[in-house]
Scaffold this active site. Structure first.
Site, mmCIF file in Angstrom:
data_model
loop_
_atom_site.group_PDB
_atom_site.id
_atom_site.type_symbol
_atom_site.label_atom_id
_atom_site.label_comp_id
_atom_site.label_asym_id
_atom_site.label_seq_id
_atom_site.Cartn_x
_atom_site.Cartn_y
_atom_site.Cartn_z
ATOM 1 N N GLU A 1 13.936 8.935 35.529
ATOM 2 C CA GLU A 1 12.836 8.580 36.436
ATOM 3 C C GLU A 1 12.641 7.065 36.485
ATOM 4 O O GLU A 1 12.604 6.404 35.448
ATOM 5 C CB GLU A 1 11.559 9.272 35.947
ATOM 6 C CG GLU A 1 10.786 9.938 37.041
ATOM 7 C CD GLU A 1 11.556 11.008 37.787
ATOM 8 O OE1 GLU A 1 11.991 10.721 38.934
ATOM 9 O OE2 GLU A 1 11.726 12.120 37.277
ATOM 10 N N HIS A 2 12.519 6.544 37.702
ATOM 11 C CA HIS A 2 12.373 5.098 37.939
ATOM 12 C C HIS A 2 13.597 4.323 37.426
ATOM 13 O O HIS A 2 13.494 3.147 37.091
ATOM 14 C CB HIS A 2 11.078 4.554 37.325
ATOM 15 C CG HIS A 2 9.851 5.001 38.085
ATOM 16 N ND1 HIS A 2 9.252 4.220 39.042
ATOM 17 C CD2 HIS A 2 9.157 6.157 38.045
ATOM 18 C CE1 HIS A 2 8.201 4.874 39.541
ATOM 19 N NE2 HIS A 2 8.130 6.062 38.959
ATOM 20 N N ASP B 1 16.454 4.607 39.362
ATOM 21 C CA ASP B 1 17.304 4.404 40.553
ATOM 22 C C ASP B 1 17.273 2.957 41.039
ATOM 23 O O ASP B 1 18.314 2.365 41.301
ATOM 24 C CB ASP B 1 16.951 5.389 41.672
ATOM 25 C CG ASP B 1 15.504 5.341 42.122
ATOM 26 O OD1 ASP B 1 14.671 4.703 41.429
ATOM 27 O OD2 ASP B 1 15.194 5.954 43.167
ATOM 28 N N GLY C 1 5.203 16.875 50.474
ATOM 29 C CA GLY C 1 4.361 15.938 49.739
ATOM 30 C C GLY C 1 4.151 16.301 48.278
ATOM 31 O O GLY C 1 3.274 15.751 47.626
ATOM 32 N N GLY D 1 6.613 15.960 46.053
ATOM 33 C CA GLY D 1 7.644 15.265 45.289
ATOM 34 C C GLY D 1 8.940 16.052 45.216
ATOM 35 O O GLY D 1 9.806 15.761 44.396
ATOM 36 N N SER E 1 10.853 16.931 50.703
ATOM 37 C CA SER E 1 10.951 17.557 52.021
ATOM 38 C C SER E 1 11.453 16.546 53.049
ATOM 39 O O SER E 1 12.118 16.917 54.023
ATOM 40 C CB SER E 1 9.596 18.105 52.455
ATOM 41 O OG SER E 1 8.664 17.067 52.694
ATOM 42 N N ASP F 1 17.325 11.114 46.607
ATOM 43 C CA ASP F 1 16.913 12.320 47.322
ATOM 44 C C ASP F 1 17.957 12.745 48.342
ATOM 45 O O ASP F 1 18.304 13.916 48.463
ATOM 46 C CB ASP F 1 15.582 12.087 48.048
ATOM 47 C CG ASP F 1 14.469 11.718 47.091
ATOM 48 O OD1 ASP F 1 14.676 11.807 45.865
ATOM 49 O OD2 ASP F 1 13.387 11.316 47.572
HETATM 50 P P1 ADP Z 1 8.131 14.632 50.050
HETATM 51 O O1 ADP Z 1 9.457 14.129 50.520
HETATM 52 O O2 ADP Z 1 7.911 14.395 48.598
HETATM 53 O O3 ADP Z 1 7.864 16.058 50.419
HETATM 54 P P2 ADP Z 1 7.222 12.587 51.826
HETATM 55 O O4 ADP Z 1 5.889 11.976 52.037
HETATM 56 O O5 ADP Z 1 8.352 11.717 51.436
HETATM 57 O O6 ADP Z 1 7.013 13.765 50.772
HETATM 58 O O7 ADP Z 1 7.672 13.327 53.162
HETATM 59 C C1 ADP Z 1 6.809 14.257 53.784
HETATM 60 C C2 ADP Z 1 6.862 14.047 55.277
HETATM 61 O O8 ADP Z 1 8.153 14.442 55.789
HETATM 62 C C3 ADP Z 1 5.881 14.930 56.028
HETATM 63 O O9 ADP Z 1 4.604 14.329 56.065
HETATM 64 C C4 ADP Z 1 6.521 15.014 57.399
HETATM 65 O O10 ADP Z 1 6.273 13.844 58.148
HETATM 66 C C5 ADP Z 1 7.999 15.042 57.065
HETATM 67 N N1 ADP Z 1 8.498 16.419 56.974
HETATM 68 C C6 ADP Z 1 8.913 17.068 55.872
HETATM 69 N N2 ADP Z 1 9.317 18.328 56.159
HETATM 70 C C7 ADP Z 1 9.126 18.478 57.492
HETATM 71 C C8 ADP Z 1 9.350 19.553 58.420
HETATM 72 N N3 ADP Z 1 9.821 20.734 58.044
HETATM 73 N N4 ADP Z 1 9.054 19.323 59.723
HETATM 74 C C9 ADP Z 1 8.567 18.145 60.126
HETATM 75 N N5 ADP Z 1 8.348 17.109 59.302
HETATM 76 C C10 ADP Z 1 8.619 17.265 58.002
HETATM 77 MG MG MG Z 2 10.115 12.088 50.400
#
Ligand code: ADP
Ligand code: MG
Length: 373
Positions: free
Chosen positions: A25-26, A28, A114, A116, A119, A164
């Site tokens: 962690e941290h 990268d 969101g 971590g 997504s 990621d």
């Molecule tokens: P994490 O990557 O940890 O989940 P992030 O803040 O880096 O959190 O990314 C989340 C953002 O990615 C969401 O607020 C949205 O804008 C976008 N996102 C993620 N999954 C989707 C999805 N299935 N459809 C549309 N946007 C998405």
């Molecule tokens: Mg992210």
């Protein structure tokens, strides 16, 4: 069919997974080492060409309104919100010199947003894999993580490392991905939990991330300054930790450096153990990683510390927060038959403290992005 064969197609379905970082962690942004594995949770992109059109019609189950992107949107920052991640990938492809045909893309996902679990990278990598196949773009799979990272860094404006996108693109089922963040060299290290009679519990602490951006930037700056003071390109290059600590006058900086240097050592030790088929023995390294994040890097919060402590008390072989910190998820490596007891113990401890109930699931190491049909 696999991703990355460069074949063009009229339409299809592509997926890319979220990930957790097993350890590292941290490290990268200090040119060090990480060891993520892909989750079973994934983002699905169903896509088809729009013959003769130069626009991209994008919809997501995540958003109420579909979006139409045009070439005017392929300028960093132009499209905002979730569509920015899609536009970012399209921009990064055109910026790398690839011609893009118009397409319709429909996004669906079960990667928690969101938490971590990345997504954002799952979305980028699913779109990238789809567009490469649809447009017949022969972009080597090994080069895709950097391109997807550029989408997030430059277009969306999030200063994330490459882990990621590398995990979401390159992971293999039953393996963790040992990634050297300097050279981007990768090794697929055996990580078959079920075969070892183990399970990995992922506990979302559901802690609101607070001050994350500021604190992240601060940690990064401290590390860069320390590397300059020590006369090395990056903290990854610190070989003699004791000598480095003696050379640094500031106590906070010393703690930050100690975390990064020992964390890199832990990643390498974990990889050695996994190569040797000694999966259960990585437990203490996970726990040591957590203590280092808590005491030296100071990026944990009460909810994640509690989940780690309770998991260990309930018999976990090792436990740690995963991800950038200040909330997010905890990993607990457990004997498969202890998973329910550990999960229940954490839920009970959260209830006692009045914390929001945690959400947890079991994760096996899954595959990186691929074409489904
Ligand atoms: P994490 O990557 O940890 O989940 P992030 O803040 O880096 O959190 O990314 C989340 C953002 O990615 C969401 O607020 C949205 O804008 C976008 N996102 C993620 N999954 C989707 C999805 N299935 N459809 C549309 N946007 C998405
Ligand atoms: Mg992210």
């Amino acid at each position: 069919m696999s991703a990355g064969n460069g074949t063009s197609a009229e339409q299809g379905v592509w997926v890319a997974p979220g990930r957790v970082n097993l350890i590292g962690e941290h490290t990268d942004y200090n040119d060090g080492f990480v060891l993520p594995f892909a989750l079973p949770h994934r983002t699905v992109v169903t896509a088809g060409l729009l013959p003769g059109a130069t626009r991209w019609a994008v919809s997501s189950s995540f958003a109420s309104e579909p979006t139409v992107l045009t070439p005017d949107d392929l300028v960093p920052g132009r499209a905002t919100g979730w569509a920015g991640y899609v536009a970012g990938v399209l921009w990064a492809l055109t910026d790398a010199g690839y011609a893009l045909p118009g397409a319709e893309l429909s996004v669906d996902s079960d990667v928690p947003v969101g938490a971590g679990l990345s997504s954002s990278a799952a979305l980028e990598c699913a779109v990238l894999t789809a567009m490469c196949d649809l447009a017949g773009i022969d972009l080597p799979v090994a080069d895709r993580p950097r391109l997807a990272q550029r989408a997030e860094n430059v277009y969306v404006g999030v200063p994330c490392g490459v882990m990621d996108q590398a995990a979401s693109t390159l992971c293999r089922a039953g393996h963790a991905l040992f990634l050297d963040c300097r050279s981007l060299a990768v090794e697929h290290v055996p990580f078959d939990l079920a075969a070892a009679g183990l399970a990995m519990l992922v506990i979302d602490s559901r802690t609101p991330h607070q001050h994350v951006d500021n604190e992240y930037a601060l940690r990064r700056r401290t590390c860069e300054q320390a590397a300059r003071q020590l006369g090395v390109p990056a903290l990854r290059d610190v070989d003699d930790l004791d000598a480095a600590l003696r050379a640094l006058p500031d106590a906070v900086t010393r703690r930050r450096v100690r975390h990064v240097v020992t964390e890199n050592q832990r990643v390498r030790r974990a990889v050695d153990l996994l190569r040797a088929g000694r999966l259960p023995d990585i437990g203490p390294l996970l726990t040591a990683s957590h203590r280092s994040m808590r005491d030296d890097y100071e990026i944990t919060v009460a909810q994640v510390d509690l989940a780690v402590d309770v998991a260990l008390d309930a018999g976990a072989l090792g436990a740690r927060m995963t991800g950038g910190g200040f909330g997010g998820c905890v990993l607990a490596l457990v004997d498969a038959d202890r998973a329910d007891a550990v999960r229940a113990a954490i839920a009970g401890a959260y209830a006692d403290r009045g914390f929001d109930p945690p959400v947890s699931f079991l994760a096996e190491a899954g595959a990186g992005a691929y074409r489904v049909r």
